[in-house]
Design a protein around this motif. Structure first.
Motif, PDB file in Angstrom:
ATOM      1  N   ASP A  11      35.953  23.207  43.577  1.00 60.52           N
ATOM      2  CA  ASP A  11      37.334  22.824  43.315  1.00 60.52           C
ATOM      3  C   ASP A  11      37.599  22.940  41.815  1.00 60.52           C
ATOM      4  OD1 ASP A  11      38.258  22.063  45.906  1.00 60.52           O
ATOM      5  OD2 ASP A  11      37.231  20.134  45.727  1.00 60.52           O
ATOM      6  N   LEU A  12      38.590  23.736  41.439  1.00 59.84           N
ATOM      7  CA  LEU A  12      39.091  23.709  40.073  1.00 59.84           C
ATOM      8  C   LEU A  12      40.259  22.733  40.047  1.00 59.84           C
ATOM      9  CD1 LEU A  12      39.068  27.448  38.914  1.00 59.84           C
ATOM     10  CD2 LEU A  12      37.409  25.644  38.401  1.00 59.84           C
ATOM     11  N   VAL A  13      40.051  21.557  39.468  1.00 59.37           N
ATOM     12  CA  VAL A  13      41.024  20.465  39.553  1.00 59.37           C
ATOM     13  C   VAL A  13      41.705  20.271  38.210  1.00 59.37           C
ATOM     14  CG1 VAL A  13      41.361  18.036  40.120  1.00 59.37           C
ATOM     15  CG2 VAL A  13      39.578  19.343  41.299  1.00 59.37           C
ATOM     16  N   ALA A  22      38.859  21.174  35.681  1.00 62.61           N
ATOM     17  CA  ALA A  22      37.461  20.770  35.831  1.00 62.61           C
ATOM     18  C   ALA A  22      36.882  21.441  37.066  1.00 62.61           C
ATOM     19  CB  ALA A  22      37.360  19.248  35.968  1.00 62.61           C
ATOM     20  N   ALA A  23      35.676  21.992  36.957  1.00 65.69           N
ATOM     21  CA  ALA A  23      34.999  22.640  38.083  1.00 65.69           C
ATOM     22  C   ALA A  23      34.151  21.600  38.806  1.00 65.69           C
ATOM     23  CB  ALA A  23      34.127  23.788  37.585  1.00 65.69           C
ATOM     24  N   ALA A  82      38.545  26.765  45.342  1.00 63.31           N
ATOM     25  CA  ALA A  82      39.828  26.126  45.641  1.00 63.31           C
ATOM     26  C   ALA A  82      40.426  25.627  44.330  1.00 63.31           C
ATOM     27  CB  ALA A  82      39.648  24.965  46.608  1.00 63.31           C
ATOM     28  N   ILE A  83      41.688  25.912  44.101  1.00 62.65           N
ATOM     29  CA  ILE A  83      42.384  25.442  42.900  1.00 62.65           C
ATOM     30  C   ILE A  83      43.278  24.279  43.312  1.00 62.65           C
ATOM     31  CG2 ILE A  83      43.911  26.073  40.999  1.00 62.65           C
ATOM     32  CD1 ILE A  83      43.039  29.012  41.560  1.00 62.65           C
ATOM     33  N   ALA A  84      42.936  23.088  42.831  1.00 62.72           N
ATOM     34  CA  ALA A  84      43.655  21.870  43.212  1.00 62.72           C
ATOM     35  C   ALA A  84      44.514  21.403  42.039  1.00 62.72           C
ATOM     36  CB  ALA A  84      42.666  20.777  43.609  1.00 62.72           C
ATOM     37  N   ASP A  95      45.274  25.863  46.362  1.00 60.36           N
ATOM     38  CA  ASP A  95      45.351  27.308  46.464  1.00 60.36           C
ATOM     39  C   ASP A  95      43.906  27.797  46.612  1.00 60.36           C
ATOM     40  OD1 ASP A  95      46.071  29.951  46.381  1.00 60.36           O
ATOM     41  OD2 ASP A  95      46.294  30.010  44.194  1.00 60.36           O
ATOM     42  N   PHE A  96      43.633  28.658  47.624  1.00 60.87           N
ATOM     43  CA  PHE A  96      42.256  28.983  47.979  1.00 60.87           C
ATOM     44  C   PHE A  96      41.901  30.433  47.705  1.00 60.87           C
ATOM     45  CE2 PHE A  96      43.247  25.290  50.577  1.00 60.87           C
ATOM     46  CZ  PHE A  96      42.106  24.523  50.446  1.00 60.87           C
TER      47      PHE A  96
END
Length: 305
Positions: A11-13, A22-23, A82-84, A95-96
Motif C-alpha cells: 500500500d502506498l498511503v 508511505a510504502a 495499491a495506492i491509498a 487505486d490498484f
C-alpha cells in the motif's frame, strides 16, 4: 491452524493533495493473516509475491508477524501495488496495480481447521475462478470452516451484475461471511444491510456479520441477531480495520472451539449473548488498528490491555 488465501501487496498511503506516500505492506487477505498471527494463531498465507524489492518488504512483514508463507503456482508477475489516498477522516480511496493469475489452489495441511479468502483474490480473474472451484470442493469435503470477505473494489471489477452473481455464488459456499455496508451499497443499492444479511444466511452460511464503520456492526445466525456499537478511538486511518475485524471474528471462533467442518451446527446456533461477545472482541481489535498508520493489527496482549 488457519489458511488464508489471497493477495499480498504494498500500500502506498498518503493524504489527498500530498506528494509523499508511505510504502506499507498490505492486501486484505495478507492483513487478515497478520491479524490472526499476532493474536497467537498458527497461520499459513497462500499468496503471490514477486521476486522484487516490494515482495521482499511484504515477506519480511509477514514473517516478522509469524505468518507462514506459501507461494501459489502462477504467472511470474511483479508484486502488486495499491495506492491509498486518505481523506480528512482517514478513510482511504484505492487505486490498484495488481495481477492475480494463480494456476492452482493451495493444498491444505491435515491440521487446517479454517480457510479464509476474499477481496481481489475472489473477484479478479483468472485466479478468482481457481479459488471459486476450490471453495466448492472444500464445501463438498466438509472438513474445514470456510470464511469470506468480499471486500469489493469497484475500480477493478466488471459490471455490477457479474459481480453480484459471483459474490452470491461464493457466499452460498462458505460458513462465515463478513461484509461491510460499503460493499453492500455497491452490490445492492437501496437495500437494508440486515435484509441482505438474512437473505445471504438463508443461502448457505452459518454466520453473517455486517460492519458499519463508526456505526458498529451486526451479526446474524439462525439462532439470533445482534447489533453492537463501534469502539470509540482516536483514529489515524481506517486502513486494514475491516481485515482486523475479520481476524477478530476468526480468532474468537477458534478460541470458542467452533472452527472445523464438524462444528458447523454449533456455529449456526450462536445466540445473542455469544454474538454480542464476538462483535465486542472484533470491534476492539479493529479499533486499535485504526489508531495506527496502515494495517497494523494488535497482539493478544494489546487487546487484553
Amino acid at each position: 491452524m488457519i489458511t488464508v488465501v489471497g493477495e499480498s501487496l504494498i500500500d502506498l498511503v498518503g493524504s489527498a493533495g500530498e506528494r509523499t506516500f508511505a510504502a506499507l505492506p498490505g492486501g486484505s487477505p495478507a492483513n487478515v493473516a497478520v491479524g490472526l498471527a499476532r493474536l497467537g494463531n498458527q497461520v499459513t498465507l497462500a499468496t503471490h509475491l514477486g521476486d522484487d524489492t516490494l515482495g521482499r518488504l511484504v515477506r519480511e512483514h509477514l514473517e516478522h508477524s509469524g505468518v507462514r508463507i506459501r507461494i501459489l503456482p502462477g504467472a511470474k508477475e511483479p508484486t502488486s501495488l495499491a495506492i491509498a489516498t486518505l481523506d480528512t477522516d482517514g478513510v482511504a480511496d484505492y487505486d490498484f496495480r495488481v495481477a492475480w493469475d494463480i494456476h492452482e489452489p493451495p493444498v491444505l495441511d491435515d491440521s487446517c481447521r479454517a480457510v479464509h479468502t476474499g477481496s481481489l483474490a475472489t473477484t479478479l480473474a483468472p485466479g478468482a475462478d481457481v479459488l471459486e472451484a476450490f471453495l466448492a470442493a472444500e464445501r463438498a469435503r466438509g472438513a474445514v470452516t470456510l470464511s469470506l470477505d468480499p471486500n469489493i473494489r469497484p475500480s477493478l471489477l466488471p459490471s455490477r451484475t457479474e459481480v453480484v452473481a459471483r459474490v452470491e455464488r461464493q457466499v452460498a459456499m462458505v460458513d462465515v461471511v463478513k461484509v461491510s455496508t460499503e460493499d453492500l451499497r455497491l452490490l445492492y443499492p437501496g437495500e437494508k444491510d440486515t435484509e441482505v444479511a438474512r437473505r445471504w444466511l438463508a443461502s448457505g452460511p452459518a454466520l453473517v456479520v455486517v460492519t458499519r464503520g463508526g456505526a458498529g456492526a451486526c451479526a446474524v445466525t439462525a439462532a439470533g441477531e445482534v447489533r453492537q456499537p463501534a469502539s470509540r478511538v482516536d483514529a489515524v486511518d481506517t486502513v486494514g480495520a475491516g481485515d482486523a475485524f475479520t481476524a477478530g471474528i476468526l480468532d474468537w471462533l477458534g478460541q470458542a472451539g467452533l472452527l472445523g467442518g464438524a462444528r458447523r451446527g454449533q456455529l449456526a446456533g450462536l445466540d445473542r449473548t455469544a454474538l454480542g461477545d464476538l462483535l465486542r472482541t472484533a470491534s476492539v481489535i479493529a479499533g486499535i488498528t485504526c489508531t495506527r498508520q496502515g494495517a497494523e493489527p494488535p497482539t493478544r496482549t494489546e487487546v487484553a490491555a
